[in-house]
Design a protein around this motif. Structure first.
Motif, PDB file in Angstrom:
ATOM      1  N   HIS A  47       0.820  -1.201   0.000  1.00  0.00           N
ATOM      2  CA  HIS A  47       0.000   0.000   0.000  1.00  0.00           C
ATOM      3  C   HIS A  47       0.866   1.267   0.000  1.00  0.00           C
ATOM      4  O   HIS A  47       0.716   2.156  -0.825  1.00  0.00           O
ATOM      5  N   GLN A  48       1.781   1.322   0.928  1.00  0.00           N
ATOM      6  CA  GLN A  48       2.643   2.505   1.078  1.00  0.00           C
ATOM      7  C   GLN A  48       4.049   2.016   1.370  1.00  0.00           C
ATOM      8  O   GLN A  48       4.216   1.139   2.217  1.00  0.00           O
ATOM      9  N   VAL A  55      12.828   7.640  -1.404  1.00  0.00           N
ATOM     10  CA  VAL A  55      11.515   7.920  -1.990  1.00  0.00           C
ATOM     11  C   VAL A  55      10.563   8.436  -0.913  1.00  0.00           C
ATOM     12  O   VAL A  55      10.713   8.135   0.271  1.00  0.00           O
ATOM     13  N   SER A  56       9.568   9.201  -1.379  1.00  0.00           N
ATOM     14  CA  SER A  56       8.599   9.797  -0.449  1.00  0.00           C
ATOM     15  C   SER A  56       7.819   8.711   0.269  1.00  0.00           C
ATOM     16  O   SER A  56       7.478   7.677  -0.322  1.00  0.00           O
ATOM     17  N   ASN A  57       7.527   8.957   1.549  1.00  0.00           N
ATOM     18  CA  ASN A  57       6.781   7.931   2.275  1.00  0.00           C
ATOM     19  C   ASN A  57       5.298   7.902   1.900  1.00  0.00           C
ATOM     20  O   ASN A  57       4.529   7.127   2.429  1.00  0.00           O
ATOM     21  N   GLU A  58       4.926   8.762   0.963  1.00  0.00           N
ATOM     22  CA  GLU A  58       3.555   8.733   0.442  1.00  0.00           C
ATOM     23  C   GLU A  58       3.439   7.764  -0.728  1.00  0.00           C
ATOM     24  O   GLU A  58       2.352   7.471  -1.206  1.00  0.00           O
ATOM     25  N   MET A  59       4.583   7.301  -1.226  1.00  0.00           N
ATOM     26  CA  MET A  59       4.560   6.523  -2.472  1.00  0.00           C
ATOM     27  C   MET A  59       4.023   5.109  -2.245  1.00  0.00           C
ATOM     28  O   MET A  59       4.344   4.467  -1.248  1.00  0.00           O
ATOM     29  N   ASP A 126      -9.258 -10.409  -0.239  1.00  0.00           N
ATOM     30  CA  ASP A 126      -9.982  -9.170  -0.584  1.00  0.00           C
ATOM     31  C   ASP A 126      -9.307  -7.936   0.010  1.00  0.00           C
ATOM     32  O   ASP A 126      -9.307  -6.864  -0.582  1.00  0.00           O
ATOM     33  N   PHE A 127      -8.762  -8.087   1.219  1.00  0.00           N
ATOM     34  CA  PHE A 127      -8.221  -6.909   1.907  1.00  0.00           C
ATOM     35  C   PHE A 127      -6.682  -6.903   1.961  1.00  0.00           C
ATOM     36  O   PHE A 127      -6.099  -6.121   2.706  1.00  0.00           O
ATOM     37  N   LEU A 128      -6.063  -7.755   1.151  1.00  0.00           N
ATOM     38  CA  LEU A 128      -4.600  -7.768   1.099  1.00  0.00           C
ATOM     39  C   LEU A 128      -4.091  -6.407   0.636  1.00  0.00           C
ATOM     40  O   LEU A 128      -4.529  -5.884  -0.392  1.00  0.00           O
ATOM     41  N   GLY A 129      -3.214  -5.803   1.420  1.00  0.00           N
ATOM     42  CA  GLY A 129      -2.710  -4.464   1.085  1.00  0.00           C
ATOM     43  C   GLY A 129      -3.635  -3.360   1.545  1.00  0.00           C
ATOM     44  O   GLY A 129      -3.323  -2.171   1.424  1.00  0.00           O
ATOM     45  N   ARG A 130      -4.797  -3.710   2.063  1.00  0.00           N
ATOM     46  CA  ARG A 130      -5.748  -2.707   2.575  1.00  0.00           C
ATOM     47  C   ARG A 130      -6.126  -3.071   4.015  1.00  0.00           C
ATOM     48  O   ARG A 130      -7.260  -3.026   4.419  1.00  0.00           O
ATOM     49  N   GLY A 131      -5.109  -3.458   4.775  1.00  0.00           N
ATOM     50  CA  GLY A 131      -5.351  -3.828   6.169  1.00  0.00           C
ATOM     51  C   GLY A 131      -4.851  -5.225   6.469  1.00  0.00           C
ATOM     52  O   GLY A 131      -4.462  -5.522   7.589  1.00  0.00           O
ATOM     53  N   CYS A 138       7.348  -4.061   7.915  1.00  0.00           N
ATOM     54  CA  CYS A 138       7.059  -3.127   6.824  1.00  0.00           C
ATOM     55  C   CYS A 138       5.912  -2.190   7.189  1.00  0.00           C
ATOM     56  O   CYS A 138       5.968  -0.993   6.927  1.00  0.00           O
ATOM     57  N   ASP A 139       4.853  -2.741   7.734  1.00  0.00           N
ATOM     58  CA  ASP A 139       3.590  -1.996   7.849  1.00  0.00           C
ATOM     59  C   ASP A 139       3.228  -1.590   9.272  1.00  0.00           C
ATOM     60  O   ASP A 139       2.256  -0.853   9.476  1.00  0.00           O
ATOM     61  N   GLY A 140       3.986  -2.068  10.254  1.00  0.00           N
ATOM     62  CA  GLY A 140       3.613  -1.838  11.656  1.00  0.00           C
ATOM     63  C   GLY A 140       3.386  -0.369  11.984  1.00  0.00           C
ATOM     64  O   GLY A 140       2.424  -0.001  12.672  1.00  0.00           O
ATOM     65  N   ALA A 141       4.244   0.516  11.454  1.00  0.00           N
ATOM     66  CA  ALA A 141       4.160   1.940  11.814  1.00  0.00           C
ATOM     67  C   ALA A 141       2.849   2.579  11.350  1.00  0.00           C
ATOM     68  O   ALA A 141       2.440   3.609  11.887  1.00  0.00           O
TER      69      ALA A 141
END
Ligand code: FAD
Length: 318
Positions: A47-48, A55-59, A126-131, A138-141
């Protein structure tokens, strides 16, 4: 069926494959990348991407991957959508079979990643990458001050849940069995103030809406009734990540954990064949690591194909 020839044939167009292609193309080696689908690899579904240097953390992962692929193409890489279903690594020319044609390379690079894990739960795909995530490092923060669920009792689940305690306000740890009493890491995790352990419980479903995950449904054996928890993220560690190696038979050697065995230059046990990125099943699956593997393999391939005595780099110390 048409046959295409190249100096380097790369199977997989993730960060590992694209980085390798960038370097081999810049070294004037005719390079073909064969990629099943640029939207389904591990980076593509991220996702991010907040931790890729520079690279920007928005990417999004997809945007970063587009940049990598386009950069390789700009330097001459021939990128093609094709799903590889077989290889033959005997002889000087390595053969790669796809429905779109047969590709022959003087060298072959395996870079299909480790997204070979089937979804275990309703809602997971269905929600892989969206929660739904498989990587707390990678995603904890993204879940600072929010509630998350971790599913699984293996070593990876315990380590990742421990990472999440640094960020999440509550970590619901859902395990189908009780962790072993002698497992010190599991016992330490249970002692964490922010951890709620749901032991002998079964995850029934991951729920959500257009914005992503909103909760999970579970059933514990003790209460024998369904319960709903409101969580924003679900980290699933049921079967471990599985390198995608089904198309290669036993033509290269594997490690016990299913990753492809390589040396320091990313060379497999089969001459002229390299393996890079998550397909190696490294303990630290990160985009920057995959890219680094790609760079190492490319330089080694350049030396292999040109029988160079030393590896050529883009820069020289003055
Ligand atoms: C949900 C999630 C979040 C993540 N977040 C981060 C993060 O924030 N930061 C970070 O650094 N890392 C993150 N990672 C890890 C990172 O994405 C991976 O380590 C990295 O993408 C591995 O690169 P790769 O090129 O080896 O494989 P992949 O990126 O998986 O690419 C493999 C490519 O091979 C192709 N392929 C597969 N099979 C075939 C076939 N038979 N024929 C042709 N092509 C094929 C696929 O279509 C895909 O394009 C995350 C991973 C996941 C799953």
């Amino acid at each position: 069926m048409e046959t295409f020839e190249a100096d380097v044939v790369i199977v997989g167009g993730g960060p590992a494959g694209c980085t390798c292609a960038l370097y081999t193309s810049r070294a004037d080696l005719k390079t073909i990348v064969l990629d099943k689908n640029p939207a389904v690899g591990a980076l593509a579904i991220t996702h991010q991407i907040a931790n890729y240097p520079g690279v920007s953390n928005e990417m999004s992962g997809q945007a970063l991957l587009d940049l990598m692929r386009n950069q390789a193409i700009e330097y001459g890489t021939d990128y093609r959508r094709a799903q590889v279903f077989g290889i033959d690594v005997n002889g000087e020319w390595k053969t790669v079979h796809t429905p779109e044609g047969t590709f022959k390379g003087r060298s072959l690079v395996l870079a299909t990643g480790a997204m070979g894990r089937p979804a275990s739960f309703k809602g997971e795909a269905d929600f892989l990458g969206r929660g739904v995530s498989y990587c707390a490092t990678c995603d904890g923060a993204f879940y600072r001050g929010r509630e998350v669920a971790v599913v699984g009792v293996n070593k990876e689940a315990i380590e990742e849940a421990q990472v999440l305690t640094k960020f999440a306000s509550k970590v619901h740890w859902i395990t189908s069995n009780d962790p072993k009493p002698e497992d010190m890491h599991a016992q330490a995790l249970k002692q964490e103030a922010s951890v709620k352990h749901w032991s002998r419980a079964r995850l029934l479903e991951i729920e959500g809406n257009d914005s992503g995950v909103t909760g999970v449904k579970l059933k514990s054996r003790e209460l024998d009734q369904e319960q709903s928890l409101n969580v924003d993220g679900v980290f699933v560690y049921m079967s471990g990540s599985k390198p995608i190696t089904d198309f290669m038979g036993d033509q290269v050697a594997f490690k016990e954990d299913g990753g492809v065995l390589v040396d320091d230059f990313m060379a497999t046990t089969s001459e002229g064949v390299w393996a890079i990125g998550d397909i190696r099943n490294t303990p630290f699956k990160q985009a920057v690591v995959a890219a680094s593997d790609g760079c190492i393999a490319a330089m080694a391939i350049d030396r292999f194909l040109n029988s160079r005595k030393s590896i050529r780099v883009d820069w020289v110390h003055s």
